[in-house]
Structures are given as C-alpha cells and as structure tokens.
Write a protein that holds these residues in place. Structure first.
Motif, mmCIF file in Angstrom:
data_model
loop_
_atom_site.group_PDB
_atom_site.id
_atom_site.type_symbol
_atom_site.label_atom_id
_atom_site.label_comp_id
_atom_site.label_asym_id
_atom_site.label_seq_id
_atom_site.Cartn_x
_atom_site.Cartn_y
_atom_site.Cartn_z
ATOM 1 N N ILE A 115 99.080 -61.353 50.819
ATOM 2 C CA ILE A 115 98.457 -61.196 52.129
ATOM 3 C C ILE A 115 98.712 -59.799 52.683
ATOM 4 N N VAL A 130 92.889 -52.533 47.355
ATOM 5 C CA VAL A 130 91.527 -52.287 47.844
ATOM 6 C C VAL A 130 91.471 -51.179 48.884
ATOM 7 N N GLU A 140 89.362 -39.678 52.199
ATOM 8 C CA GLU A 140 90.051 -39.474 53.465
ATOM 9 C C GLU A 140 91.133 -38.401 53.298
ATOM 10 N N GLN A 179 104.502 -58.431 61.768
ATOM 11 C CA GLN A 179 103.598 -59.290 61.011
ATOM 12 C C GLN A 179 104.336 -60.218 60.041
ATOM 13 N N LEU B 77 82.851 -56.553 56.005
ATOM 14 C CA LEU B 77 83.468 -55.454 55.258
ATOM 15 C C LEU B 77 84.933 -55.764 54.926
ATOM 16 N N MET B 82 86.301 -56.265 51.063
ATOM 17 C CA MET B 82 87.630 -55.800 50.662
ATOM 18 C C MET B 82 88.590 -56.939 50.336
ATOM 19 N N ILE B 84 90.544 -58.780 52.314
ATOM 20 C CA ILE B 84 91.809 -58.885 53.047
ATOM 21 C C ILE B 84 91.946 -60.310 53.583
ATOM 22 N N ASP B 85 93.120 -60.884 53.425
ATOM 23 C CA ASP B 85 93.360 -62.271 53.830
ATOM 24 C C ASP B 85 93.300 -62.396 55.353
ATOM 25 N N CYS B 89 95.791 -60.226 59.652
ATOM 26 C CA CYS B 89 95.629 -59.913 61.077
ATOM 27 C C CYS B 89 95.982 -61.112 61.965
ATOM 28 N N CYS B 110 96.106 -49.256 58.974
ATOM 29 C CA CYS B 110 95.259 -48.509 58.052
ATOM 30 C C CYS B 110 94.568 -47.345 58.758
ATOM 31 N N VAL B 114 92.871 -43.963 57.622
ATOM 32 C CA VAL B 114 91.534 -44.138 57.073
ATOM 33 C C VAL B 114 90.525 -44.106 58.213
ATOM 34 N N ARG B 115 89.433 -43.340 58.041
ATOM 35 C CA ARG B 115 88.382 -43.262 59.049
ATOM 36 C C ARG B 115 88.940 -42.825 60.411
#
Lengths: 220, 238
Positions: A115, A130, A140, A179, B77, B82, B84-85, B89, B110, B114-115
């Motif tokens: 996870i 990923v 980036e 988390q 997305l 991707m 993601i589990d 979040c 991230c 990223v971005r």
C-alpha cells in the motif's frame, strides 16, 4: 370527434413525454447539484461530524488536536526501541526487532508495504515503482529515484534505522508517521528484510520441500 | 358547437320561423364522452404515479451526483492507471467509522517532487503552505440520522466497489449507488454476493477464483468469520 380537439389531445400527450424525457436524462447522466430535498426530515443535524467545517473555532475545523502537554489514553509513546527504533535512552538504532516476528507480522508487512511503499519503491523493493516510472516519464526536474531497498546499503542498515526512515523520512522521502502506525512500520521493516533475503538468495537457501516448485516455475 | 350554429343558420332555420333555433344539440361524438374521460383520467393517474416515482426515486435524484471539486483530482489516473491502493490516502478506512479525506500532506508526499508547476495543483500547494484545508465537496452523504461504519464493512470483506462503484474509472467521483435504506437492507438481508476475502477489499475488479459463484464463496466466508449483518432498526439508527 372534431379535428381541433383531436389535435389538442395529441399535443397534450406529446407534452407529457417531455418530463419523462427529463427524468430519463437525469437517470443517465452525472450532475453537479446534490439532490433536491423536498422533505428535509432530519437529514442535516447540528452536530460535528468527522472532518467537518465550523466557524466556532478560529481555524474553522470541528476536529480538534489534543491540548499541548496532554496525551490521550492509550497514546503514550513510552519505549524508545518500539516507538523510535533506538536503544532505550540512547541515539543508537536497535538491531533487533522490538516485536515478535512471525508469519502474521510478515503478511501484515507485505500488505502495508504494497500500500504505502510499493508506489515508489516497487513491489520488489528495487526502487522502480509506478510513481518513479511516471515521474521519470514526465521528466520531472526535482525527481530523485527512490532507494533500492534490496541493495547492500539498506541491507547493512540496522532495523531501527529503517524504522526511523519510515517515521521521519529521508532526503526526498516524506515522513510516513501519520499514515502508518508504529506496529505496521515494524511489520514493513520485517517484510523489507524478507525482500532483501529473497533478492539475494540462492536456490540452496530455499527449504528442500519448496525447491521443486521453484524449479518448475523457472522452466514453465 | 360552432358547427351546430352554422347548420341552423344555413339550413333548417331559414324562413321556418320556429322557436328552436337556439336549442343546443350535443354532437354525436359526445355520446362517448364518458368513456373518453374515463380513459383520460386513468391515463393521467398512471402518468402522475410514474412522474412522482421518476422524480423522487434516488436513482434519479441522488445517483450520478458528481460535484465539481476544488482540485480536479483524478481517481482514474491515480487508482486506475497507477494502481495506488485506496488506503494509501484513505488511511482510516479499516479502523474507524469514517474513511478520511487525506490531508494535504499526503498529496505533497509525491507532489512536492512531481508536477510541482502544474496549475491544477495550485490550491494544493497553497494549502500545504498556509495550512488552510482544501474545501473538498462531499459526494457520498448519508442523512445524519444514519450511522455507517466503514471499518465494520471492510473487516467483514465488503469491497469498496460494492458501494462506490468503479472509482478507478472516474475522472470525477460520482455517486454510483442509491445509498437508500432499501438498498442497504438488500445487502444486509442477502450479503453473500458482496463478500470477499478481506485482503481483496480494495481490488476494483476482483472475482472469485476458478469461476466460483460469489454467493457460494460469500456463504462460506460468512460461516468462517461469523458474519451476521443485522437488520435491527437500532443498528443504523442509533
């Protein structure tokens, strides 16, 4: 029946189809407005819900943080090895797990790793998850590829150090303490150790019973 | 009616001097007026029922609710492409009643790398800087007199997809199920088809292995884990 009356009747029947059409459209499209509540009942009551907003507090949040200097019941983080990954009263990292490592912990660690860690570090821990693939594809500028968790540098790290990294982050990796619970962090550390073992193992390390299955896998 | 008047003027009435000229005679079709109005009334009634049902049913009014969010976050997305589990979040979903909306810091895990220049993330960056929360709009909102517990359902092996639909395909999250009491009870009375082993709860496309009937597997899981969904009023209205 006189012609005008028939026409009026037909027009009326045609008009009745308009609301039906509207309903059909509403049922088969997405809409930006919440449902109209004809009967309000007690759908919206004046009490605080999780993560709701309220003007009463200066920061506009109904959820409050604990008062400074207080600890909620069961939240006392006593015990340096378990909560900080360090030797009690010292800054050196522990080299032994402060929890019992068994199959349950390993499964938990695998699930949590997949996870929280796998997005960047990859399912096998080699650092090509990923997010890394996407960040590299997007070129980036500030992206640093995640560490290879099964490489020698992490293999050499004491378990307390890996725990500490999950808790506080390192370089570009952020802290995951909000988390992942402490126990789950240890489960992840245990699984990382298992990954390292598996990536650097030879066939001779596999129990004799499972060896045949692995060999079959290779020839398939 | 005008036709009758004409008939009198043009034909029978001319020069006869009778006093019946202003007598009204119902045209022949009115003999069937009773049947016609009966059919019309019946049709109207059926129409009214269909209309009321159509307008007020949750399939019309609640399903498909997809408010515009302050940040155009795409589950298609992040989850779909991707992989993601969900729990990366929505961390509290397994242990508490509420599946939390992630704090801005989770986005920044991230997006601090990223971005970082994306105008779509302007509000996220501002929120991270100032600590001001992002005003996300709630999509799935049960009435306040209903108690729902995410953890209980997840721990019993009800997949996310059962109530939220294919989130992994949604650019903008929309309510996919009616979320009415009848709909809840439908599953509480017949939970088998919606149960799966706990480790697959977040899998959007999971199917029982070897083509097993989900209901058979569900029945087995219910026995194994002692799952017995309650239909008492006080379970949800507490």
């Amino acid at each position: 029946m006189p012609r005008p009356l028939i026409s009026i009747g037909l027009v009326l029947v045609a008009l009745t189809l308009v609301p039906i059409g509207c309903i059909y459209r509403a049922r088969h499209s997405v809409k930006g407005q919440p449902r109209i509540q004809v009967v309000y009942d007690m759908d919206n009551q004046y009490y605080y819900k999780a993560q709701s907003a309220d003007d009463f507090f200066a920061d506009g949040r109904s959820m409050r943080t604990p008062v400074d200097g207080t600890v909620a019941r069961g939240d006392l983080r006593a015990g340096d090895p378990f909560f900080r990954g360090r030797v009690e009263g010292d800054t050196t990292f522990v080299t032994e797990f402060p929890v019992t490592v068994d199959q349950d912990l390993m499964h938990r660690g695998q699930e949590r790793f997949q996870i929280f860690c796998a997005p960047c570090h990859g399912l096998s821990g080699n650092g090509n998850g990923v997010v890394n693939i996407r960040a590299t594809a997007l070129a980036e500028g500030t992206w640093t590829p995640p560490s290879d968790l099964v490489g020698q540098s992490v293999v050499d790290r004491p378990v307390g150090h890996i725990y500490n990294t999950i808790t506080h982050g390192i370089r570009n990796m952020p802290s995951y303490k909000n988390q992942i619970d402490p126990r789950d962090r240890w489960a992840i550390v245990a699984y990382v150790r298992a990954l390292q073992l598996s990536r650097n193992a030879s066939l001779a390390d596999v129990p004799a019973d499972d060896r045949a299955a692995l060999e079959n896998l290779g020839t398939r | 009616m005008t036709r009758n008047d004409n008939e009198f003027q043009d034909g029978t009435a001319s020069g006869s001097g009778t006093t019946t000229t202003d007598k009204f005679v119902f045209p022949r079709w009115t003999n069937r007026l009773r049947e016609i109005s009966a059919v019309a009334a019946l049709g109207g009634l059926v129409y009214a029922v269909v209309l009321v049902y159509g307008v007020f049913s949750p399939e019309t009014s609640a399903m498909g609710y997809a408010p515009t969010q302050p940040v155009s976050y795409s589950h298609a997305l992040h989850v779909g492409a991707m992989g993601i589990d969900c729990r990366y979040c929505h961390t509290s979903v397994e242990t508490t009643a509420k599946a939390n909306i992630p704090p801005t810091s989770t986005c920044m895990n991230c997006h601090s790398h990223v971005r970082t220049e994306s105008p779509k993330l302007e509000l996220v960056r501002k929120s991270a800087e100032t600590g001001e929360p992002i005003p996300w709009v709630r999509v799935h909102d049960l009435p306040d007199f209903v108690y729902f517990n995410h953890a209980g359902h997840i721990q019993s092996g009800v997949g996310c997809v059962s109530c939220h639909g294919r989130i992994d395909r949604m650019e903008v999250v929309a309510q996919d199920k009616p979320l009415t009491m009848g709909w809840c009870l439908g599953c509480h009375r017949n939970p088998e088809p919606n149960l799966r082993p706990k480790e697959f709860v977040t899998d959007m496309t999971w199917q029982p292995p070897n083509g097993e009937d989900p209901a058979d597997l569900g029945a087995r899981l219910m026995k194994e884990h002692g799952i017995a969904p309650s239909t008492d009023c006080a379970t949800c209205h507490r």
